[in-house]
Design an enzyme around this catalytic site. Structure first.
Site, PDB file in Angstrom:
ATOM      1  N   HIS A  40       0.824  -1.213   0.000  1.00  0.00           N
ATOM      2  CA  HIS A  40       0.000   0.000   0.000  1.00  0.00           C
ATOM      3  C   HIS A  40       0.859   1.265   0.000  1.00  0.00           C
ATOM      4  CE1 HIS A  40      -2.693   2.940   2.312  1.00  0.00           C
ATOM      5  NE2 HIS A  40      -3.107   2.913   1.060  1.00  0.00           N
ATOM      6  N   HIS A  65      -7.850   8.213  -3.188  1.00  0.00           N
ATOM      7  CA  HIS A  65      -8.439   6.934  -3.610  1.00  0.00           C
ATOM      8  C   HIS A  65      -9.562   7.089  -4.629  1.00  0.00           C
ATOM      9  CE1 HIS A  65      -6.595   6.142   0.365  1.00  0.00           C
ATOM     10  NE2 HIS A  65      -6.135   5.093  -0.281  1.00  0.00           N
ATOM     11  N   ARG A 139       2.172  21.390   0.055  1.00  0.00           N
ATOM     12  CA  ARG A 139       2.150  19.939   0.058  1.00  0.00           C
ATOM     13  C   ARG A 139       1.814  19.496   1.487  1.00  0.00           C
ATOM     14  NH1 ARG A 139       0.881  15.080   0.149  1.00  0.00           N
ATOM     15  NH2 ARG A 139       2.087  13.508  -0.961  1.00  0.00           N
ATOM     16  N   CYS A 186       9.539  19.968  -3.739  1.00  0.00           N
ATOM     17  CA  CYS A 186       9.028  18.648  -3.388  1.00  0.00           C
ATOM     18  C   CYS A 186       9.744  17.617  -4.252  1.00  0.00           C
ATOM     19  CB  CYS A 186       7.530  18.568  -3.614  1.00  0.00           C
ATOM     20  SG  CYS A 186       6.846  16.971  -3.136  1.00  0.00           S
ATOM     21  N   TYR A 322       9.758   8.806  -0.443  1.00  0.00           N
ATOM     22  CA  TYR A 322      10.864   9.726  -0.686  1.00  0.00           C
ATOM     23  C   TYR A 322      12.214   9.026  -0.797  1.00  0.00           C
ATOM     24  CZ  TYR A 322       7.221  13.058   0.297  1.00  0.00           C
ATOM     25  OH  TYR A 322       6.044  13.743   0.257  1.00  0.00           O
TER      26      TYR A 322
END
Ligand code: HEM
Ligand code: MTE
Ligand code: MO
Length: 467
Positions: A40, A65, A139, A186, A322
């Site tokens: 997941h 989702h 973010r 980011c 990340y």
């Protein structure tokens, strides 16, 4: 002929462990997601919150989702239907955890509303060297906490023999104040270009998950020193925890090496001001970490707790996200422990004007963009091509001069060039070089990775020339 298996709610609710199998429902459908839990993208612990019951109350929190690819993925695990007589009890009316989020600027291009993720449009992004606060990219992984500046305390866990600190905003203001210009990017900036090669899991950032501000606050090294910390021989990490948390009470967290935190030259800040104003709520009010030259994910907002530990933060975002991988690694083969967490970022540049698909006038044209490199490496040159990379011209660098080894902020750049005669279309390309002579890769496919991070290939826009 296949008959659909029917399950009762009780049966579903008894499947909550790897031994029994992990089942969930969506609407009237039942799924066995045992095999998916460890894959997941949001982490196994989050998925497990819904084990044995309906996904709806959790998916209401994470609109990520609501995409067809997520529904298709789930469909593969379908094992049957809920007993229609076994009425699904109306789920507890979950009050909207995002109801208290701040009002945002209408210019922002929203990639996800809950949690809020948005980027400024390219032509606004390079309008100013300093990005105005209301359009600074945002973010968030969770709802924005609403913190009272009067009762806010920052907890610094003390060193052995030192003392733990509980600092009010006033206490933080009593440390020497430093102000520096820092670009935040980011890790997922320009992810949408990776998606065009092959699907990745993550927000569809274009070129705007990067912005620049003047940040002011106390130096982390001064605050850590007051708590008795010093640079040690053994490896250690400074772990940050945010005051934003998910339904399990898990906070956003990340860490940086102690060596960077204690180095006065690294200028790591506990920032309480952004462009001369108190931090806006979206950007971490009242205090965030600013780690110059390092990926955005480590600049923890709504900072609640700082501790020094022998290992990196155990946060999902430090250990299971990340990180970069080989293009052939996929979700069923990935071993997150095998790659280091992203800290410094590679050389990056992008074209903000003209935009892809735009029609430009013949005659003279202006091409604009930004360039930045991680780790304090300065941008020494930006090359621009109007013919897809066959020939190049050097752009003029604008914005503040960069300090050697402390080039924390981007350069904006532009090139005035005659539109080549007789061309109906142009393939404009930019690429930057930093002071380590690091360059950007020419195409994105060889750097594709399953999470869509570190997307820094030559940036290309295709434009039409007005007849
Ligand atoms: C992300 C699937 C359950 C929280 C995702 C993504 C997929 C996915 C495919 C990546 C989407 C993208 O970025 O395009 C599923 C499936 C689930 C499930 C199939 C159930 C079987 C849950 C639950 C929670 C949750 C119960 C929370 C309690 C999250 C979060 C992310 C995420 C927070 C975003 C991670 C990030 O980008 O920071 N999920 N999910 N998920 N999921 Fe789930
Ligand atoms: N800090 C907290 N507490 N919660 C978060 O969700 N997101 C991180 C970082 N710090 C985040 C956080 C990420 S991934 C990025 S890129 C930057 O914040 C974005 O900072 P900004 O929203 O001020 O642009
Ligand atoms: Mo990020």
């Amino acid at each position: 002929q296949e008959s659909t298996r029917i399950y009762t709610k009780e049966e579903v609710s008894s499947h909550t462990s790897p031994e029994t199998g992990i089942w969930v429902t969506l609407g009237s459908e039942v799924f066995d997601v045992t095999e998916f839990v460890d894959l997941h993208p949001g982490g196994p612990s989050k998925l497990m919150l819904a084990a044995g019951g309906p996904l709806e109350p959790f998916w209401a929190l994470y609109a990520v989702h609501n995409q067809s690819h997520v529904r298709e993925l789930l469909a593969q695990y379908k094992i049957g239907e809920l007993n229609p007589e076994d009425k699904v009890a109306p789920t507890v009316e979950t009050s909207d955890p995002y109801a208290d989020d701040p009002v945002r600027h209408p210019a922002l291009k929203v990639n996800s509303q809950r949690p809020f993720n948005a980027e400024p449009p390219p032509e606004l992004l390079t309008e100013n060297y300093i990005t105005p606060n209301p359009i600074f990219f945002t973010r968030n992984h969770l709802p924005v906490p609403n913190l009272d500046p009067d009762t806010y305390r920052l907890h610094i866990v003390g060193a052995p023999g030192g003392q733990s600190l509980s600092l009010s905003l006033d206490d933080l203001h009593n440390f020497p104040k430093y102000e520096i210009t820092v670009t935040l990017q980011c890790a997922g900036n320009r992810r949408s270009e990776m998606t065009q090669v092959k699907e990745v899991k993550g927000l569809e950032w274009r070129t705007g998950a990067i912005s620049t501000a003047r940040w002011a606050g106390a130096r982390l090294c001064d605050v850590l020193a007051q708590a008795g910390h010093q640079l040690c021989e053994t490896e250690a990490h400074v772990c940050f925890e945010g005051l934003d948390s998910d339904p399990t009470g898990t906070a956003y967290g990340a860490s940086i090496p102690l060596a960077r935190a204690m180095d006065p030259e690294a200028e790591v800040l506990l920032a309480y001001e952004m462009n001369g104003q108190p931090l806006p709520r979206d950007h971490g009010f009242p205090v965030r970490v600013v780690v110059p030259g390092v990926v955005g994910a480590r600049h923890v907002k709504w900072l609640g707790r700082v501790s020094v530990q022998p290992e990196e933060s155990y946060s999902h975002w430090q250990r299971r996200d990340y990180k970069g991988f080989s293009p052939s690694v996929d979700w069923d083969t990935v071993d997150f422990d095998s790659a280091p967490s992203i800290q410094e970022l590679p050389i990056q540049s992008a074209i903000t004007e003209p935009r892809d698909g735009e029609t430009v006038e013949s005659g003279e044209m202006t091409i604009k963009g930004y360039a930045w490199s991680g780790g304090g490496r300065a941008v020494i040159r930006v090359d621009v091509s109007l013919d897809g990379g066959l020939t190049w011209q050097v752009a003029k660098l604008d914005g503040e001069e960069q300090r050697p080894r402390k080039a924390w902020a981007w350069r904006l750049w532009q090139l005035q060039a005659p539109v080549p005669a007789g061309q109906k279309e142009l393939n404009i390309v930019c690429k930057a070089v930093d002071d380590g002579y690091n360059v950007q890769p020419d195409t994105v496919a060889p750097i594709w990775n399953l999470r869509g991070v570190l997307s820094n290939a030559w940036h290309r826009v295709h434009v039409f020339v007005a007849p």
